[in-house]
Write an enzyme that holds these catalytic residues in place. Structure first.
Site, mmCIF file in Angstrom:
data_model
loop_
_atom_site.group_PDB
_atom_site.id
_atom_site.type_symbol
_atom_site.label_atom_id
_atom_site.label_comp_id
_atom_site.label_asym_id
_atom_site.label_seq_id
_atom_site.Cartn_x
_atom_site.Cartn_y
_atom_site.Cartn_z
ATOM 1 C CG ASP A 292 -6.655 -3.175 1.724
ATOM 2 O OD1 ASP A 292 -5.457 -2.243 2.620
ATOM 3 O OD2 ASP A 292 -6.949 -2.075 1.598
ATOM 4 C CB SER B 211 -0.866 -0.270 1.308
ATOM 5 O OG SER B 211 -1.861 1.411 1.167
ATOM 6 C CG ASP C 181 -4.787 2.680 0.103
ATOM 7 O OD1 ASP C 181 -6.218 2.125 -0.269
ATOM 8 O OD2 ASP C 181 -4.095 1.825 0.689
ATOM 9 C CG MET D 13 -11.293 3.658 0.617
ATOM 10 S SD MET D 13 -9.726 3.646 1.679
ATOM 11 C CE MET D 13 -8.307 4.048 0.844
ATOM 12 C CG HIS E 286 -3.807 -1.686 -1.986
ATOM 13 N ND1 HIS E 286 -4.843 -1.583 -2.751
ATOM 14 C CD2 HIS E 286 -4.604 -0.476 -1.530
ATOM 15 C CE1 HIS E 286 -6.206 -1.406 -2.295
ATOM 16 N NE2 HIS E 286 -5.787 -0.597 -1.482
ATOM 17 C CG HIS F 68 -9.071 0.832 -1.237
ATOM 18 N ND1 HIS F 68 -8.617 0.824 -0.400
ATOM 19 C CD2 HIS F 68 -10.471 0.784 -2.082
ATOM 20 C CE1 HIS F 68 -9.554 -0.167 0.241
ATOM 21 N NE2 HIS F 68 -10.668 0.067 -0.330
ATOM 22 C CG MET G 138 -12.250 -2.153 2.920
ATOM 23 S SD MET G 138 -10.709 -1.748 2.557
ATOM 24 C CE MET G 138 -9.668 -0.487 3.865
ATOM 25 C CG MET H 12 -8.080 7.263 1.764
ATOM 26 S SD MET H 12 -7.248 7.239 3.286
ATOM 27 C CE MET H 12 -6.746 5.328 2.861
HETATM 28 C C1 DX5 Z 1 -6.817 1.830 5.455
HETATM 29 C C2 DX5 Z 1 -6.356 1.460 3.523
HETATM 30 C C3 DX5 Z 1 -5.615 0.147 3.429
HETATM 31 C C4 DX5 Z 1 -3.818 0.336 4.292
HETATM 32 C C5 DX5 Z 1 -3.868 -0.458 5.279
HETATM 33 O O1 DX5 Z 1 -8.416 2.193 4.301
HETATM 34 O O2 DX5 Z 1 -7.085 1.360 2.434
HETATM 35 O O3 DX5 Z 1 -4.869 -0.445 2.509
HETATM 36 O O4 DX5 Z 1 -2.804 1.143 4.008
HETATM 37 O O5 DX5 Z 1 -2.803 -0.251 5.653
HETATM 38 P P1 DX5 Z 1 -1.402 -1.738 6.900
HETATM 39 O O6 DX5 Z 1 -1.184 -2.954 5.966
HETATM 40 O O7 DX5 Z 1 -1.151 -1.081 7.500
HETATM 41 O O8 DX5 Z 1 -3.505 -2.028 7.622
HETATM 42 ZN ZN ZN Z 2 -6.652 0.130 0.454
#
Ligand code: DX5
Ligand code: ZN
Length: 215
Positions: free
Chosen positions: A173, A7, A34, A66, A32, A64, A135, A36
């Site tokens: 994840d 990630s 992320d 979010m 990956h 991903h 998740m 947000m």
């Molecule tokens: C959380 C993200 C994850 C996060 C995982 O909202 O979607 O991808 O980066 O991080 P770890 O492996 O530290 O839980």
């Molecule tokens: Zn993620």
């Protein structure tokens, strides 16, 4: 085959290109990414321009999203060259339509489920996605502890897919580390996202090799 997706959230943002190369050399399969928006989740991270730069580092980008209204951003991420676009089932009103939109844009289509979301919401779109993202923490932050009840959901999703004869990827994840990875793989996961545990490991290559050996 078990695959690992580091990630980017846990990377060193001042040395992001070098960090992506380091993960590629360590045996990562996907990156990956992320996304947000400060609305679906409390944090704000990166967008499609950044995805284009990350894609240029040579690892397939697993976006991903979010975000609320993810359908507004699908074309931009597809144009940025990402391989997978995953939307949250909780963030869309018309999941079936959005999954078709992702595939029509030339990407693999993913559906993410928050910890409290039932896998039942996948039942009538089983043939319409390429990846289910379970998740195992509430989205929004790296470095959280895995919620154990979500491991059962991994088994349920894999069971639904198997019974329907569908070979979609089951990605997990949140809170993935060397202790939780074997349990997740045993439950049916075949793509593991790893953030803080992987970036914090003294030897990223050994971490990834150990996770892949679980399969
Ligand atoms: C959380 C993200 C994850 C996060 C995982 O909202 O979607 O991808 O980066 O991080 P770890 O492996 O530290 O839980
Ligand atoms: Zn993620």
């Amino acid at each position: 085959m078990i695959r690992v997706a580091p990630s980017l959230l846990a990377a060193d943002y001042l040395n992001i290109g070098a960090d992506i190369c380091r993960m590629k050399e360590a045996g990562a399969d996907w990156l990956h990414f992320d996304v947000m928006d400060g609305s679906f989740v409390p944090n704000i991270t990166f967008g499609s321009d950044m995805a284009r730069r990350a894609e240029a580092c040579g690892l397939p980008v697993d976006a991903h999203l979010m975000v609320v209204n993810p359908e507004k951003h699908i074309d931009a991420f597809a144009k940025a060259g990402v391989k997978v676009i995953t939307v949250h089932a909780e963030a869309v009103n018309h999941l079936h339509r959005v999954l078709q939109q992702i595939r029509a844009a030339g990407c693999l289509a993913g559906v993410a489920l928050n910890p409290a979301t039932s896998p039942e919401c996948l039942r009538y779109v089983l043939g319409d996605f390429d990846l289910a993202l379970v998740m195992t923490v509430n989205p929004g932050f790296g470095g959280q502890k895995l919620i154990p009840a979500c491991i059962d959901k991994v088994s349920e999703v894999r069971g639904m897919l198997n019974r329907a004869g569908i070979k979609a990827i089951v990605e997990v994840d949140g809170g993935v580390n060397l202790e939780t990875a074997p349990r997740l793989v045993a439950a049916g996961a075949d793509m593991l996202v790893a953030g803080s545990a992987l970036y914090g490991a003294a030897d990223a290559k050994a971490f990834i090799e150990t996770v892949k050996r679980q399969g």
